[in-house]
Design a protein around this motif. Structure first.
Motif, PDB file in Angstrom:
ATOM      1  N   TYR A  67       0.882  -1.223  -0.023  1.00  0.00           N
ATOM      2  CA  TYR A  67       0.253   0.086   0.078  1.00  0.00           C
ATOM      3  C   TYR A  67       0.982   1.129  -0.174  1.00  0.00           C
ATOM      4  CZ  TYR A  67      -3.218   3.629   1.597  1.00  0.00           C
ATOM      5  OH  TYR A  67      -3.924   4.910   1.772  1.00  0.00           O
ATOM      6  N   ILE A  68       1.825   1.372   0.914  1.00  0.00           N
ATOM      7  CA  ILE A  68       2.791   2.327   0.967  1.00  0.00           C
ATOM      8  C   ILE A  68       3.709   2.657  -0.284  1.00  0.00           C
ATOM      9  CG2 ILE A  68       4.983   3.139   2.162  1.00  0.00           C
ATOM     10  CD1 ILE A  68       3.678   2.210   4.820  1.00  0.00           C
ATOM     11  N   SER A  69       4.162   1.524  -0.894  1.00  0.00           N
ATOM     12  CA  SER A  69       4.830   1.429  -2.364  1.00  0.00           C
ATOM     13  C   SER A  69       3.774   2.061  -3.292  1.00  0.00           C
ATOM     14  CB  SER A  69       5.212   0.095  -2.619  1.00  0.00           C
ATOM     15  OG  SER A  69       6.272  -0.399  -1.692  1.00  0.00           O
ATOM     16  N   LYS A  70       2.602   1.757  -3.244  1.00  0.00           N
ATOM     17  CA  LYS A  70       1.736   2.216  -4.419  1.00  0.00           C
ATOM     18  C   LYS A  70       1.564   3.678  -4.299  1.00  0.00           C
ATOM     19  CE  LYS A  70      -2.937   1.310  -6.050  1.00  0.00           C
ATOM     20  NZ  LYS A  70      -4.216   0.437  -6.027  1.00  0.00           N
ATOM     21  N   ARG A  71       1.331   4.015  -3.015  1.00  0.00           N
ATOM     22  CA  ARG A  71       1.131   5.542  -2.720  1.00  0.00           C
ATOM     23  C   ARG A  71       2.380   6.434  -3.117  1.00  0.00           C
ATOM     24  NH1 ARG A  71      -3.299   8.304  -1.141  1.00  0.00           N
ATOM     25  NH2 ARG A  71      -1.998   9.371   0.133  1.00  0.00           N
ATOM     26  N   LEU A  72       3.669   5.735  -2.816  1.00  0.00           N
ATOM     27  CA  LEU A  72       4.826   6.323  -3.170  1.00  0.00           C
ATOM     28  C   LEU A  72       4.886   6.678  -4.771  1.00  0.00           C
ATOM     29  CD1 LEU A  72       7.202   4.842  -0.536  1.00  0.00           C
ATOM     30  CD2 LEU A  72       6.627   7.352  -0.804  1.00  0.00           C
ATOM     31  N   ILE A  73       4.551   5.354  -5.448  1.00  0.00           N
ATOM     32  CA  ILE A  73       4.807   5.491  -6.850  1.00  0.00           C
ATOM     33  C   ILE A  73       3.754   6.349  -7.514  1.00  0.00           C
ATOM     34  CG2 ILE A  73       4.400   3.969  -8.704  1.00  0.00           C
ATOM     35  CD1 ILE A  73       5.357   1.639  -7.489  1.00  0.00           C
ATOM     36  N   LYS A  74       2.532   6.243  -6.933  1.00  0.00           N
ATOM     37  CA  LYS A  74       1.481   7.395  -7.513  1.00  0.00           C
ATOM     38  C   LYS A  74       1.892   8.680  -7.383  1.00  0.00           C
ATOM     39  CE  LYS A  74      -3.446   8.331  -6.729  1.00  0.00           C
ATOM     40  NZ  LYS A  74      -4.540   8.174  -5.951  1.00  0.00           N
ATOM     41  N   ASN A  75       2.283   9.008  -5.886  1.00  0.00           N
ATOM     42  CA  ASN A  75       3.050  10.446  -5.666  1.00  0.00           C
ATOM     43  C   ASN A  75       4.135  10.861  -6.683  1.00  0.00           C
ATOM     44  OD1 ASN A  75       0.956  10.897  -3.865  1.00  0.00           O
ATOM     45  ND2 ASN A  75       2.423  10.442  -1.853  1.00  0.00           N
TER      46      ASN A  75
END
Length: 186
Positions: A155-163
């Motif tokens: 979840y954190i990785s996905k958010r970081l990639i999105k950001n």
């Protein structure tokens, strides 16, 4: 341990077999008065003494069984004394009755000791089952924790990639605007 208890049970069976053989030989001799059945007490005494010694060594750390083992050793000495004093050539009924009572005492002690060992094995098995269940619960909990940690990191990785993608688009847009301004000035 279970292995040690199995060894104790094995020694108890050996002792019981020797006493049953001794008792049968003694009874056959008393009935038939035939020297074919005459028993060699020293052979049985040595064999049983060695087995009881081995049993006591196995039971060094088992306080529940030490007392019966000492009693078994004592009664064993008594029965050999009775048999040594027994008058094989007459009808020594009191000696015969006394010996049969001692044989019964020994067999009862062996049964008691066997029951104690079976109870000990049951306790060890119960402890092993309890430990195995605790390990299963621990593994399940750790699996859930690991699954949660992996899910959270995804979840954190996905958010970081999105950001990162958003920041990259904004940076590209900003770069394009800057190029446009530079082109306007020149």
């Amino acid at each position: 341990s279970i292995y040690q208890s199995q060894e104790v049970l094995k020694e108890l069976r050996l002792i019981e077999n020797d006493y049953l053989n001794l008792s049968q030989s003694f009874q056959k001799y008393n009935i038939n008065k035939d020297t074919v059945f005459f028993i060699d007490l020293n052979e049985y005494r040595l064999s049983i003494s060695n087995e009881i010694t081995a049993l006591k060594l196995l039971l060094n750390d088992n306080s529940l069984q030490q007392q019966p083992a000492l009693k078994l050793d004592s009664v064993s000495g008594d029965i050999f004394d009775i048999l040594a004093d027994y008058n094989y050539y007459s009808n020594d009924l009191p000696g015969y009755i006394k010996s049969e009572q001692k044989f019964n005492d020994i067999l009862n002690l062996l049964v008691e000791m066997r029951q104690n060992e079976h109870a000990l094995i049951s306790d060890l098995n119960a402890n092993e089952i309890d430990s195995a269940n605790k390990i299963r619960v621990f593994i399940a909990i750790m699996g859930l924790v690991a699954f949660t940690a992996i899910g959270l990191s995804l979840y954190i990785s996905k958010r970081l990639i999105k950001n990162k993608n958003i920041a990259e688009r904004l940076l590209n847009k900003s770069y394009e605007e800057l190029e446009d301004k530079v082109d306007e000035r020149t």
